[in-house]
Structures are given as structure tokens and as C-alpha cells.
Design a protein around this motif. Structure first.
Motif, PDB file in Angstrom:
ATOM      1  N   GLU A 162      76.290  -0.434 -36.411  1.00  0.00           N
ATOM      2  CA  GLU A 162      76.536  -1.866 -36.531  1.00  0.00           C
ATOM      3  C   GLU A 162      75.339  -2.626 -37.107  1.00  0.00           C
ATOM      4  OE1 GLU A 162      79.574  -3.637 -35.881  1.00  0.00           O
ATOM      5  OE2 GLU A 162      80.065  -1.526 -36.184  1.00  0.00           O
ATOM      6  N   THR A 163      74.138  -2.285 -36.663  1.00  0.00           N
ATOM      7  CA  THR A 163      72.958  -2.967 -37.204  1.00  0.00           C
ATOM      8  C   THR A 163      72.740  -2.596 -38.665  1.00  0.00           C
ATOM      9  OG1 THR A 163      71.501  -1.226 -36.322  1.00  0.00           O
ATOM     10  CG2 THR A 163      71.805  -3.212 -34.972  1.00  0.00           C
ATOM     11  N   ALA A 164      73.108  -1.360 -39.043  1.00  0.00           N
ATOM     12  CA  ALA A 164      73.003  -0.979 -40.456  1.00  0.00           C
ATOM     13  C   ALA A 164      73.969  -1.807 -41.293  1.00  0.00           C
ATOM     14  CB  ALA A 164      73.297   0.508 -40.616  1.00  0.00           C
ATOM     15  N   GLN A 185      73.855   7.871 -25.767  1.00  0.00           N
ATOM     16  CA  GLN A 185      73.987   8.295 -27.160  1.00  0.00           C
ATOM     17  C   GLN A 185      75.063   7.498 -27.882  1.00  0.00           C
ATOM     18  OE1 GLN A 185      71.884  10.626 -28.693  1.00  0.00           O
ATOM     19  NE2 GLN A 185      72.840   9.606 -30.451  1.00  0.00           N
ATOM     20  N   ARG A 186      76.164   7.238 -27.139  1.00  0.00           N
ATOM     21  CA  ARG A 186      77.222   6.425 -27.752  1.00  0.00           C
ATOM     22  C   ARG A 186      76.724   5.025 -28.077  1.00  0.00           C
ATOM     23  NH1 ARG A 186      80.674   9.213 -24.099  1.00  0.00           N
ATOM     24  NH2 ARG A 186      80.435   7.585 -22.508  1.00  0.00           N
ATOM     25  N   ILE A 187      75.935   4.441 -27.165  1.00  0.00           N
ATOM     26  CA  ILE A 187      75.366   3.110 -27.413  1.00  0.00           C
ATOM     27  C   ILE A 187      74.431   3.138 -28.613  1.00  0.00           C
ATOM     28  CG2 ILE A 187      73.816   1.344 -26.486  1.00  0.00           C
ATOM     29  CD1 ILE A 187      74.945   1.979 -23.709  1.00  0.00           C
ATOM     30  N   ALA A 188      73.581   4.166 -28.662  1.00  0.00           N
ATOM     31  CA  ALA A 188      72.631   4.279 -29.775  1.00  0.00           C
ATOM     32  C   ALA A 188      73.372   4.440 -31.098  1.00  0.00           C
ATOM     33  CB  ALA A 188      71.695   5.459 -29.532  1.00  0.00           C
ATOM     34  N   ASN A 189      74.399   5.282 -31.114  1.00  0.00           N
ATOM     35  CA  ASN A 189      75.162   5.493 -32.348  1.00  0.00           C
ATOM     36  C   ASN A 189      75.874   4.220 -32.784  1.00  0.00           C
ATOM     37  OD1 ASN A 189      74.370   8.157 -32.323  1.00  0.00           O
ATOM     38  ND2 ASN A 189      76.285   8.930 -31.418  1.00  0.00           N
ATOM     39  N   PHE A 190      76.443   3.524 -31.790  1.00  0.00           N
ATOM     40  CA  PHE A 190      77.135   2.267 -32.083  1.00  0.00           C
ATOM     41  C   PHE A 190      76.178   1.249 -32.695  1.00  0.00           C
ATOM     42  CE2 PHE A 190      77.909  -2.056 -30.511  1.00  0.00           C
ATOM     43  CZ  PHE A 190      79.116  -2.337 -31.130  1.00  0.00           C
ATOM     44  N   LEU A 191      75.033   1.084 -32.039  1.00  0.00           N
ATOM     45  CA  LEU A 191      74.069   0.084 -32.529  1.00  0.00           C
ATOM     46  C   LEU A 191      73.504   0.474 -33.882  1.00  0.00           C
ATOM     47  CD1 LEU A 191      72.142  -0.865 -29.258  1.00  0.00           C
ATOM     48  CD2 LEU A 191      73.835  -2.220 -30.514  1.00  0.00           C
ATOM     49  N   GLU A 192      73.280   1.744 -34.101  1.00  0.00           N
ATOM     50  CA  GLU A 192      72.762   2.183 -35.404  1.00  0.00           C
ATOM     51  C   GLU A 192      73.742   1.845 -36.520  1.00  0.00           C
ATOM     52  OE1 GLU A 192      71.092   6.229 -37.637  1.00  0.00           O
ATOM     53  OE2 GLU A 192      71.993   6.368 -35.641  1.00  0.00           O
TER      54      GLU A 192
END
Length: 280
Positions: A14-16, A5-12
Motif C-alpha cells: 500500500e505504501t508503495a 508478516q501479513r501486516i508488513a506485506n500489506f503496508l509494503e
């Protein structure tokens, strides 16, 4: 699951952020194209964007565009027709094989030579449709916004012919600069003229030799035409440098996005402390 979840939140997040920067650069590119179009228009037909007279038959033009009267193109250059592809044509002893340009090869401001076809025709037919350096190429049909687009032939291929759907305009050397004519087709006046006189279908549009030769252009002295061409070239050179810089930034943003994703999912970075980290 917490780590995922932390990875998903981070990528969401940063990619945004990268997506916003990408959208901003793309908007800048679009604005640059509009700015160049406006600058070329105002250089060659001053007042078209600020003081159009609104009268028939060219409501988009000022009363005295470019400070000179309008002249029909047919008065200052001749039009050369191209070869027609005929698969049933019988071979002759005089046949020659030559490269020839199609509509897809003629772009606004340049000739795309990545895919050039050859054609075999009788020598006398080839002679009638051979391009000369300084010819202005214009397309007969295609997308409405590309109709009549012009570019100068610079002899990129020897003994090159052109298809019948591509017209070759050969200006009188003492009256009309080929570059000036090509740039004129890229102004608001050129676009409005060909779009308003073109024959439109559902997806395509077309023009013809008569309409092209009737294209009215301001015709200042040849010396002044050369000066205007120099001004437009300078603007285009500057815009090209900006365009290259923006495209480079877009490429780097794409690389940054992919590097972040790869680094995050393979554990190369700690997403709890990695905001703004160099993931390359």
C-alpha cells in the motif's frame, strides 16, 4: 509472526502504491513549473525557445525578440543603492530606525516578509535608500539560478529601506512597466543574461549595478507592456490553482499513508481484506 508478516506485506504494497502516486504528483508539479517558465518566456520574448538566432551577444534570443529592438535597462530606469550595515557607525541626532529588506526577503515574484530586520541610520541616509511603490527589487548575489531575480515592491511596509545587496530599479513611468520588467527577469532571456554575466565562485554568484543597467530588454509600447503583463498574470493565476490542487493531493496522500500505517499496526483494519479500505 504470520499476522506481523501479513501486516508488513500489506503496508509494503500500500505504501508503495501511495509512493507511486506521490511521485506522479511531484513530477506534475515540476512539469508545471517548466511549463510556466516556457509560457512566460514565449509571451515576452517570442521565439526564444523555438527560433533562437544563436548569434553574439545573446544567442538564446530570436532576431527581433518581442517585435521590438533591445533597449538597455539604464536608458529607461534608474538604480537606487541600499544601505550598508556598519556596526561601527557612530550614533547621530538625526538617526531613525526603519525596516529594511535583505537578499533573503527578495524572491522571484514576491517579497518574503516573514522575517524583516530593522536598522538605525541617519535620516538623510534613510531617505536615499527608501523604497517607493513600483520599484523593482533585484538581488546582487546568491545562488546562480536566482541571480538578478526581480519582484515589484508594492509598499507592503511603510518607509522601508533596502540593504546594499538589494538593488531598487525605478522605471520611468511613461516608458517601462515595473511588472513587465519583473517578469522579464524570470524569462529564459533574463536567466541566461544574469547567469552568463554573473561573477561565479564555488557556491555563489554575484552581479553589479553596471551589469543590471546593461540588461537589454525588448521595449514595446507601454500599452503593449500592460497587455503582456495581463497575459502573464492570467497564466500564473491558472498555474497557481493547479499548483494548489496538486499540493492538496500530496497532503492527502501523506495523510492516507500515515492513517494506513496507524490502522494496520493497531488492529483497526483486517489487512487480509483491507486493500483499498478507507483507513480514516
Amino acid at each position: 509472526m504470520d499476522e506481523q508478516q501479513r501486516i508488513a506485506n500489506f503496508l509494503e504494497a500500500e505504501t508503495a502504491r501511495i509512493g507511486l502516486m506521490t511521485a506522479a504528483r511531484e513530477a506534475q508539479l515540476a512539469a508545471l513549473e517548466e511549463r510556466v517558465f516556457a509560457a512566460v518566456t514565449e509571451t515576452l520574448t517570442p521565439g526564444s525557445l523555438s527560433k533562437p538566432h544563436g548569434g553574439f551577444p545573446h544567442p538564446w534570443l530570436p532576431k527581433t525578440p518581442g517585435g521590438s529592438r533591445l533597449t538597455r535597462l539604464g536608458y529607461v530606469c534608474r538604480l537606487q543603492n541600499g544601505v550598508t550595515v556598519d556596526e561601527n557607525r557612530a550614533p547621530t541626532a538625526s538617526d531613525v530606525t526603519r525596516p529594511y529588506l535583505r537578499v533573503a526577503n527578495v524572491q522571484a515574484g514576491h517579497v518574503a516578509l516573514g522575517s524583516v530586520t530593522e536598522i538605525t541610520v541617519p535620516r538623510n541616509m534613510a531617505k536615499r535608500s527608501t523604497l517607493c511603490i513600483g520599484d523593482v527589487l533585484m538581488t546582487e548575489g546568491g545562488d546562480l539560478d536566482k541571480l538578478g531575480r526581480g519582484t515589484v515592491w508594492r509598499g507592503e511596509l511603510p518607509e522601508c529601506l533596502h540593504q546594499n545587496h538589494v538593488f531598487a530599479l525605478r522605471p520611468e513611468a511613461d516608458k517601462l512597466d515595473p511588472e513587465y520588467l519583473a517578469f522579464m527577469t524570470q524569462t529564459l532571456h533574463g536567466r541566461c543574461y544574469f547567469e552568463s554575466t554573473g561573477t561565479k565562485t564555488t557556491n555563489l554568484a554575484s552581479t553589479n549595478s553596471s551589469k543590471i543597467l546593461s540588461f537589454p530588454i525588448p521595449l514595446p509600447s507601454l500599452k503593449r507592456q500592460h497587455e503582456l503583463v495581463g497575459e502573464v498574470r492570467a497564466m500564473q493565476d491558472a498555474s497557481q490553482r493547479t499548483r494548489r490542487a496538486l499540493n492538496r493531493q500530496l497532503s492527502l496522500l501523506g495523510e492516507r499513508r500515515q492513517a494506513l500505517i496507524t490502522a494496520a499496526v493497531t488492529g483497526q483494519i483486517d489487512v487480509t481484506t483491507a486493500r483499498g479500505v478507507d483507513a480514516t
